[in-house]
Design an enzyme around this catalytic site. Structure first.
Site, PDB file in Angstrom:
ATOM      1  N   THR A 199     -13.177  31.567  95.685  1.00  0.00           N
ATOM      2  CA  THR A 199     -12.576  30.519  94.864  1.00  0.00           C
ATOM      3  C   THR A 199     -12.736  30.858  93.391  1.00  0.00           C
ATOM      4  O   THR A 199     -13.795  31.334  92.982  1.00  0.00           O
ATOM      5  CB  THR A 199     -13.336  29.198  95.125  1.00  0.00           C
ATOM      6  N   GLY A 229     -12.296  21.006 101.018  1.00  0.00           N
ATOM      7  CA  GLY A 229     -13.619  21.327 100.495  1.00  0.00           C
ATOM      8  C   GLY A 229     -13.904  20.634  99.181  1.00  0.00           C
ATOM      9  O   GLY A 229     -13.320  19.595  98.850  1.00  0.00           O
ATOM     10  N   GLY A 251     -18.373  28.446  96.927  1.00  0.00           N
ATOM     11  CA  GLY A 251     -19.228  28.537  98.103  1.00  0.00           C
ATOM     12  C   GLY A 251     -18.946  27.422  99.084  1.00  0.00           C
ATOM     13  O   GLY A 251     -17.831  26.901  99.147  1.00  0.00           O
ATOM     14  N   HIS A 252     -19.965  27.063  99.802  1.00  0.00           N
ATOM     15  CA  HIS A 252     -19.813  26.152 100.934  1.00  0.00           C
ATOM     16  C   HIS A 252     -19.526  24.727 100.466  1.00  0.00           C
ATOM     17  O   HIS A 252     -20.435  23.985 100.080  1.00  0.00           O
ATOM     18  CB  HIS A 252     -21.101  26.189 101.739  1.00  0.00           C
ATOM     19  N   GLY A 253     -18.253  24.340 100.533  1.00  0.00           N
ATOM     20  CA  GLY A 253     -17.811  23.100  99.921  1.00  0.00           C
ATOM     21  C   GLY A 253     -18.518  21.857 100.427  1.00  0.00           C
ATOM     22  O   GLY A 253     -18.806  20.931  99.666  1.00  0.00           O
TER      23      GLY A 253
HETATM   24  C1  SD4 Z   1     -14.430  25.378  99.818  1.00  0.00           C
HETATM   25  N1  SD4 Z   1     -15.720  25.899  97.869  1.00  0.00           N
HETATM   26  O1  SD4 Z   1     -13.299  25.080 100.173  1.00  0.00           O
HETATM   27  C2  SD4 Z   1     -14.566  26.297  98.634  1.00  0.00           C
HETATM   28  C3  SD4 Z   1     -14.639  27.679  99.143  1.00  0.00           C
HETATM   29  C4  SD4 Z   1     -15.079  28.627  98.102  1.00  0.00           C
HETATM   30  O2  SD4 Z   1     -15.289  30.574  97.168  1.00  0.00           O
HETATM   31  O3  SD4 Z   1     -15.671  28.364  97.143  1.00  0.00           O
HETATM   32  N2  SD4 Z   1     -14.805  29.801  98.167  1.00  0.00           N
HETATM   33  O4  SD4 Z   1     -15.453  25.005 100.382  1.00  0.00           O
END
Ligand code: SD4
Length: 340
Positions: A199, A229, A251-253
Site C-alpha cells: 500500500t 481494510g 500492513g495488516h488493516g
Molecule cells: C489493508 N493495509 O487493506 C492494507 C494492506 C496494506 O500494504 O497495507 N498493504 O489491510
C-alpha cells in the site's frame, strides 16, 4: 517486461539525478518544509518525485499527495495499488483510498472496481459531495458521473499469474509479514504474487506549513470479497491534524483499524512524542491488544510533525519508507521494529 527493465528503459537513474539537482538548488528552508514521505521505499522513489515537483513549485500538500500516490496507482506492475494489483479471492480487483487535508476535510472510497485512480475519486467525494465515503457500485457510479472511465476487468499479467497460483490451494491465509529483512530492496517486490502488502500511504507538508495525506491500495491480496481494510478509513489508515502532524499506515488493516492507528499516532504526537516515538507506541499498542499471534502480523506507521520531523516504526523487520526534503533526493529510511 520486468519492472527493473522498465525502470532502466525510462532512465530512472537519470530522472532521479536530475530531480536531485533541482532539489539541491532549491532555496527552501530545511526543516520548515516542504517534506514528503511515503511507505515502501521502492515505490517512494518515483511517487515522491511526482509529489516533490508540486511542493517545489509551491503547490499544496494536498495536490502533492494526490499526484504522488497516483504514480503507484498508474503502475500496472504494482502488486498492491491500482488496477494492476492482486485481485480478491473471486478474481476482482477492488480498491480502497482516502485523502485528508489541513482543514479536516476528508474523502474516501472503498471496494471500488474498474476505476484507475481511486485517490482522485476520494478527493472528489471530499470536494463534491456532502459525504466522506462512498463504496462499491455507488462509488463507481459517482466516479463515472465525474468523468472517470470504466476500465476493463482483465487482470494484469502478473496479477493473473499470482491469482492462478493462489487458486491452486485457494487457501485464505492473510499473513502479511513476508518481507525479507532489511526493507523493500529485494528484486521486484511490487510484482511478485508472493508480496501482498505494498500500500502507498503518503504524507506531506507544503511551503505554507500545511499538512495533507493520501492512502491507496488494493488491500490484502486474495482477500474475501467485500473485505475493506484500514486504508480508506480516516483515523485508521490515514490521519492529519494540521496543528500537530500526519500519519499513515501499511500492513495488516484489521490490526490498524482495531487501534485507530493513524489517529493514535497523531494523538501521541499531540502529547509531545516525536514522530518515531509516536509510531512506536502505536505498534506497541497493537502488540499489547491484538487477540492474534503477532508473528503473523506486520504493520508499519510513518508520521511527520509540524516541525517537519519524521519517523516510522513497525512490528517486524522489513518495513521502510522514502523521505524527500529540501536538499536531498528521496532517502530510504529503514524502520525500527519491536518484535525480534
Ligand atoms: C489493508 N493495509 O487493506 C492494507 C494492506 C496494506 O500494504 O497495507 N498493504 O489491510
Amino acid at each position: 517486461m520486468q519492472r527493473r527493465d522498465l525502470l532502466k528503459l525510462i532512465g530512472v537513474g537519470t530522472l532521479v539525478a536530475s530531480i536531485e539537482n533541482k532539489v539541491l538548488s532549491s532555496t527552501f528552508n530545511k526543516n520548515k518544509g516542504p517534506i514528503v514521505l511515503s511507505t515502501w521505499y521502492n515505490q517512494s522513489v518515483l511517487a515522491n518525485v511526482e509529489a516533490w515537483k508540486i511542493l517545489e513549485a509551491k503547490g499544496t500538500a494536498l495536490d502533492a499527495v494526490e499526484a504522488g500516490v497516483q504514480v503507484s496507482e498508474n503502475d500496472i506492475n504494482n502488486c498492491c495499488v491500482g488496477l494492476g494489483a492482486n485481485p480478491d479471492r473471486e478474481g476482482h480487483v477492488t480498491l480502497d483510498a482516502s485523502i485528508m487535508n489541513h482543514q479536516y476535510e476528508i474523502g474516501a472510497v472503498a471496494a471500488l472496481e474498474r476505476i484507475k485512480s481511486p485517490i482522485h475519486i476520494a478527493r472528489l467525494v471530499m470536494e463534491k459531495t456532502p459525504h466522506v465515503m462512498l463504496v462499491g457500485l455507488g462509488a463507481q457510479e459517482f466516479a463515472v458521473s465525474q468523468g472517470a472511465v470504466l476500465e476493463s476487468t482483465i487482470l494484469s499479467s502478473h496479477a493473473q499469474k499470482a491469482y492462478d497460483e493462489w487458486l491452486k490451494k485457494s487457501e485464505y491465509k492473510p499473513i502479511l509479514n513476508i518481507e525479507k529483512k532489511g526493507g523493500s530492496q529485494m528484486p521486484d517486490p511490487m510484482k511478485s504474487g508472493e508480496f501482498n502488502h505494498y500500500t502507498i500511504g503518503m504524507i506531506a507538508m507544503d511551503i505554507e506549513g500545511n499538512l495533507s495525506g493520501a492512502c491507496t491500495t488494493s488491500g490484502m491480496g486474495f482477500k474475501m470479497r467485500g473485505r475493506v481494510g484500514d486504508s480508506p478509513i480516516i483515523g485508521a489508515g490515514l490521519y492529519v491534524d494540521n496543528e500537530v502532524g500526519a500519519a499513515t499506515a501499511t500492513g495488516h488493516g484489521e490490526e490498524v483499524i482495531r487501534i485507530c492507528g493513524s489517529f493514535l499516532v497523531v494523538e501521541f504526537m499531540r502529547q509531545g512524542y516525536s514522530p518515531e516515538q509516536a509510531c512506536k507506541k502505536a505498534v506497541e499498542r497493537i502488540r499489547a491488544k491484538t487477540p492474534r499471534d503477532t508473528k503473523d502480523i506486520q504493520v508499519g506507521f510513518i508520521a511527520i510533525n509540524k516541525k517537519g520531523e519524521h519517523g516510522g516504526y513497525a512490528l517486524h523487520d522489513g518495513f521502510d519508507y522514502g523521505v524527500t526534503q529540501v536538499g536531498t533526493a528521496t532517502q530510504q529510511v529503514k524502520s525500527k521494529f519491536i518484535l525480534p
